[in-house]
Design a protein around this motif. Sequence first.
Motif, mmCIF file in Angstrom:
data_model
loop_
_atom_site.group_PDB
_atom_site.id
_atom_site.type_symbol
_atom_site.label_atom_id
_atom_site.label_comp_id
_atom_site.label_asym_id
_atom_site.label_seq_id
_atom_site.Cartn_x
_atom_site.Cartn_y
_atom_site.Cartn_z
ATOM 1 N N TYR A 1 0.851 -1.182 0.000
ATOM 2 C CA TYR A 1 0.000 0.000 0.000
ATOM 3 C C TYR A 1 0.894 1.241 0.000
ATOM 4 O O TYR A 1 2.037 1.196 0.429
ATOM 5 C CB TYR A 1 -0.883 0.041 1.255
ATOM 6 C CG TYR A 1 -2.065 -0.890 1.221
ATOM 7 C CD1 TYR A 1 -1.913 -2.235 1.504
ATOM 8 C CD2 TYR A 1 -3.333 -0.414 0.917
ATOM 9 C CE1 TYR A 1 -2.994 -3.103 1.469
ATOM 10 C CE2 TYR A 1 -4.430 -1.268 0.888
ATOM 11 C CZ TYR A 1 -4.244 -2.609 1.165
ATOM 12 O OH TYR A 1 -5.324 -3.453 1.135
ATOM 13 N N GLY B 1 -1.786 12.613 5.331
ATOM 14 C CA GLY B 1 -3.168 12.997 5.575
ATOM 15 C C GLY B 1 -4.202 12.145 4.861
ATOM 16 O O GLY B 1 -5.398 12.458 4.899
ATOM 17 N N GLN B 2 -3.759 11.066 4.229
ATOM 18 C CA GLN B 2 -4.676 10.201 3.478
ATOM 19 C C GLN B 2 -4.692 8.796 4.055
ATOM 20 O O GLN B 2 -3.789 8.408 4.801
ATOM 21 C CB GLN B 2 -4.250 10.120 2.009
ATOM 22 C CG GLN B 2 -4.108 11.452 1.307
ATOM 23 C CD GLN B 2 -5.443 12.111 1.088
ATOM 24 O OE1 GLN B 2 -6.429 11.465 0.745
ATOM 25 N NE2 GLN B 2 -5.506 13.417 1.319
ATOM 26 N N GLY B 3 -5.715 8.036 3.683
ATOM 27 C CA GLY B 3 -5.711 6.620 4.012
ATOM 28 C C GLY B 3 -4.821 5.857 3.056
ATOM 29 O O GLY B 3 -4.520 6.335 1.953
ATOM 30 N N PRO B 4 -4.363 4.665 3.440
ATOM 31 C CA PRO B 4 -3.535 3.861 2.534
ATOM 32 C C PRO B 4 -4.288 3.487 1.258
ATOM 33 O O PRO B 4 -5.490 3.240 1.291
ATOM 34 C CB PRO B 4 -3.230 2.605 3.368
ATOM 35 C CG PRO B 4 -3.429 3.019 4.782
ATOM 36 C CD PRO B 4 -4.528 4.029 4.750
ATOM 37 N N GLN C 1 0.733 5.374 1.247
ATOM 38 C CA GLN C 1 -0.018 6.325 2.048
ATOM 39 C C GLN C 1 0.637 7.691 1.947
ATOM 40 O O GLN C 1 1.767 7.883 2.397
ATOM 41 C CB GLN C 1 -0.093 5.878 3.511
ATOM 42 C CG GLN C 1 -0.985 6.772 4.363
ATOM 43 C CD GLN C 1 -1.121 6.278 5.783
ATOM 44 O OE1 GLN C 1 -0.283 5.538 6.285
ATOM 45 N NE2 GLN C 1 -2.198 6.673 6.450
ATOM 46 N N LEU D 1 3.602 0.956 2.719
ATOM 47 C CA LEU D 1 3.256 -0.021 3.746
ATOM 48 C C LEU D 1 3.141 -1.415 3.139
ATOM 49 O O LEU D 1 2.491 -1.591 2.117
ATOM 50 C CB LEU D 1 1.913 0.339 4.395
ATOM 51 C CG LEU D 1 1.857 1.627 5.210
ATOM 52 C CD1 LEU D 1 0.418 2.047 5.460
ATOM 53 C CD2 LEU D 1 2.588 1.465 6.528
ATOM 54 N N PHE E 1 -4.211 0.873 -2.078
ATOM 55 C CA PHE E 1 -3.725 -0.429 -2.531
ATOM 56 C C PHE E 1 -2.843 -0.291 -3.764
ATOM 57 O O PHE E 1 -3.157 0.458 -4.693
ATOM 58 C CB PHE E 1 -4.925 -1.326 -2.853
ATOM 59 C CG PHE E 1 -4.587 -2.596 -3.563
ATOM 60 C CD1 PHE E 1 -4.799 -2.712 -4.930
ATOM 61 C CD2 PHE E 1 -4.066 -3.677 -2.889
ATOM 62 C CE1 PHE E 1 -4.502 -3.876 -5.611
ATOM 63 C CE2 PHE E 1 -3.761 -4.852 -3.552
ATOM 64 C CZ PHE E 1 -3.981 -4.949 -4.916
#
Lengths: 115, 115
Positions: free
Chosen positions: B35, B40-43, B37, B91, B45
């Motif tokens: 992932y 300030g954002q979500g991970p 990221q 990640l 895919f």
Amino acid sequence: AQKITQTQPGMFVQEKEAVTLDCTYDTSDPSYGLFWYKQPSSGEMIFLIYQGSYDQQNATEGRYSLNFQKARKSANLVISASQLGDSAMYFCAMQIIQGAQKLVFGQGTRLTINP
Amino acid sequence: GAGVSQTPSNKVTEKGKYVELRCDPISGHTALYWYRQSLGQGPEFLIYFQGTGAADDSGLPNDRFFAVRPEGSVSTLKIQRTERGDSAVYLCASSLGTGGLNTIYFGEGSWLTVV
């Protein structure tokens, strides 16, 4: 396509109070799971709790519980008796059971616990 | 090891250079994910491996990004001709990869900065 929405960019709570973090989702798949992760400032994504779409009872894990309302497509995280160490980013995510089982994440909510 | 291990934890590179990020999943986990990221954002895919094969690479942004998992354990994410927009936390995560819901466990991430 799946979508996760977290409408609270930031939350501020007094220590020892309970807090609810909102999460709504959208999918046409009947079989899925909703997950919550905590991300402290160190950056690691820590798994907290999950709920399957067919589970009859709401999931609980220590001070964490998941308020799953399937008809409303919501999966809110409830943290009881908040602690200073709970201050972090919290992400809601969805996993479709078939295929890659990849997680789709929301934008996150930054929780700050005040002493 | 006990958890997902990622190296390096931090990498600063110059624009145009080649970068490799390594991931060692939890022992026994057949499913591995990458992932990305941004701040300030979500991970988001990138790619999913089941065993040695890339079962879903739909999240790779362009052909500068490539990942391998030659022996079904350790994986390497490779980024060619890096650009400043590639700066993010990368990640890695793993799961048992069996049928039904699978909890996905994350590493601490590799923080990439392209200058």
